[in-house]
Design a protein around this motif. Structure first.
Motif, PDB file in Angstrom:
ATOM      1  N   PHE A 159       0.622  -1.085   0.023  1.00  0.00           N
ATOM      2  CA  PHE A 159      -0.212  -0.444  -0.014  1.00  0.00           C
ATOM      3  C   PHE A 159       0.752   1.455  -0.361  1.00  0.00           C
ATOM      4  O   PHE A 159       0.662   2.506   0.315  1.00  0.00           O
ATOM      5  N   ARG A 160       2.065   1.258  -0.232  1.00  0.00           N
ATOM      6  CA  ARG A 160       3.079   2.466  -0.175  1.00  0.00           C
ATOM      7  C   ARG A 160       2.665   3.832  -0.790  1.00  0.00           C
ATOM      8  O   ARG A 160       2.842   4.362  -1.016  1.00  0.00           O
ATOM      9  N   ASP A 161       1.815   2.945  -2.231  1.00  0.00           N
ATOM     10  CA  ASP A 161       1.585   4.489  -3.474  1.00  0.00           C
ATOM     11  C   ASP A 161       0.165   4.159  -2.613  1.00  0.00           C
ATOM     12  O   ASP A 161       0.089   5.443  -3.319  1.00  0.00           O
ATOM     13  N   LEU A 162      -0.746   3.725  -2.287  1.00  0.00           N
ATOM     14  CA  LEU A 162      -1.928   4.502  -2.378  1.00  0.00           C
ATOM     15  C   LEU A 162      -2.150   4.420  -1.042  1.00  0.00           C
ATOM     16  O   LEU A 162      -3.043   5.824  -1.078  1.00  0.00           O
ATOM     17  N   ILE A 163      -1.372   4.816   0.199  1.00  0.00           N
ATOM     18  CA  ILE A 163      -1.441   5.640   0.829  1.00  0.00           C
ATOM     19  C   ILE A 163      -1.652   6.822   1.241  1.00  0.00           C
ATOM     20  O   ILE A 163      -2.431   7.553   1.288  1.00  0.00           O
ATOM     21  N   PRO A 164      -0.406   7.254   0.564  1.00  0.00           N
ATOM     22  CA  PRO A 164      -0.517   8.842   0.353  1.00  0.00           C
ATOM     23  C   PRO A 164      -1.209   9.344  -1.023  1.00  0.00           C
ATOM     24  O   PRO A 164      -2.270  10.975  -0.471  1.00  0.00           O
ATOM     25  N   GLU A 165      -2.480   8.600  -1.526  1.00  0.00           N
ATOM     26  CA  GLU A 165      -3.233   8.466  -2.864  1.00  0.00           C
ATOM     27  C   GLU A 165      -4.920   9.187  -1.510  1.00  0.00           C
ATOM     28  O   GLU A 165      -5.469   9.855  -2.151  1.00  0.00           O
ATOM     29  N   LEU A 166      -4.760   8.984  -0.520  1.00  0.00           N
ATOM     30  CA  LEU A 166      -5.691   8.749   1.104  1.00  0.00           C
ATOM     31  C   LEU A 166      -5.274   9.398   1.519  1.00  0.00           C
ATOM     32  O   LEU A 166      -6.506   9.883   2.544  1.00  0.00           O
ATOM     33  N   ALA A 167      -4.128   9.156   2.390  1.00  0.00           N
ATOM     34  CA  ALA A 167      -3.950   9.671   4.112  1.00  0.00           C
ATOM     35  C   ALA A 167      -4.518  11.137   3.752  1.00  0.00           C
ATOM     36  O   ALA A 167      -4.980  12.234   5.089  1.00  0.00           O
ATOM     37  N   GLY A 168      -4.777  11.980   2.487  1.00  0.00           N
ATOM     38  CA  GLY A 168      -5.318  14.021   2.839  1.00  0.00           C
ATOM     39  C   GLY A 168      -6.054  14.163   2.630  1.00  0.00           C
ATOM     40  O   GLY A 168      -6.451  14.811   3.281  1.00  0.00           O
ATOM     41  N   THR A 169      -7.362  13.218   3.066  1.00  0.00           N
ATOM     42  CA  THR A 169      -8.633  13.142   3.188  1.00  0.00           C
ATOM     43  C   THR A 169      -9.142  11.704   4.052  1.00  0.00           C
ATOM     44  O   THR A 169     -10.047  12.143   4.602  1.00  0.00           O
TER      45      THR A 169
END
Length: 286
Positions: A41-51
């Motif tokens: 999930f190393r690339d997905l986490i930054p996609e989601l963690a802003g929201t």
């Protein structure tokens, strides 16, 4: 948005997890599969963690979570689901959306069926819950389920080899040069740890219990109608597209999307999947 790397004691097992985002926002629990870890999930986490508030544990037997000897820990899906269920309580996750992939699907859905009030939504990325989704690639496992002999057990050791890990990462991917070698190399290192082969073979034997639980999962879907998004690698050799379409039988409103990639869809489509999840959760969770 920073990702924090933490460990917490859960029923005597040191469970490693990644956490990012504001805890006051809705939570997403990310559950990985075989043979990987929360590293997927190393690339997905930054996609989601802003929201959203994002939490991704390593399952017992995988990644950085403590690996107990088989004599001390029963490596079965019910047992692992119990550890992750308790992990959510210790971590203070009162309600959460579930992201389920591969092994994470039967683990997360066991938790959902036990605690439907905690689940705000489900995102399934090649996380199967229907016989429709099981491909012929499972035939060697079926032979082991039907006759759990040493011969059939040893035949599955090919699933633990670097060649099979590479196949899982690259099969069905139009341009394999887009797939970083870091993921499969790390997975191979974890698989090669002493005693891990028999842990994985125990789980492959117990995988039959997941098919037996499909009826329970489907009854949960019908009764509670959780918002569900399927983001599916269309070319997955293990969990075929019919498994994604099948969710609509029990949840007619299920949103099913296919991506032109394989089993590990995040390796090539993390940004596209992340955007789809943000839109979906924005509509259903806030």
């Amino acid at each position: 948005m920073s990702t924090h790397f933490k460990t917490v004691d859960v029923n005597g097992t040191a469970v490693f997890y990644r956490e990012a985002g504001d805890r006051s926002r809705p939570t997403i629990l990310l559950l990985h599969g075989f043979p990987t870890s929360s590293h997927m999930f190393r690339d997905l986490i930054p996609e989601l963690a802003g929201t959203y508030h994002v939490v991704a544990p390593d399952l017992p037997g995988f990644g950085q979570t403590e690996i107990k000897p088989r004599e001390q820990f029963a490596y079965r899906f019910d047992t692992i689901a119990g550890v992750i269920d308790r992990f959510t309580e210790i971590a203070g996750l009162k309600t959460f959306a579930l992201y389920i992939f591969d092994y994470g699907a039967p683990i997360g859905l066991r938790i959902a069926a036990r605690h439907p009030e905690r689940i705000t939504a489900i995102i399934t990325q090649n996380g199967n819950a229907y016989l429709d989704g099981i491909s012929a690639a499972f035939n060697p496992m079926r032979a082991y389920w039907e006759e759990p002999t040493d011969e059939n057990r040893n035949a599955l050791r090919t699933l633990l080899t670097p060649e099979t890990t590479l196949f899982q990462y690259t099969h069905g991917v139009a341009d394999p040069s887009l797939v970083s070698p870091d993921g499969w190399t790390l997975d191979d290192a974890y698989l090669a740890r002493p005693g891990n082969d028999d842990i994985q073979l125990d789980l492959l034997l117990d995988y039959a219990s997941n098919l037996e639980a499909y009826g329970i999962f489907q009854a949960y879907f019908r009764a509670h109608q959780p918002p569900l998004l399927a983001v599916w690698g269309r070319n997955d050799p293990f969990f075929v597209p019919a498994g994604a379409e099948a969710f609509r039988r029990d949840i007619p409103s299920a949103d099913v999307r296919f991506f032109e990639t394989g089993h590990f869809a995040l390796e090539t489509h993390a940004s596209e999947i992340g955007a789809t999840i943000r839109q979906f959760l924005g509509d259903h969770v806030g």
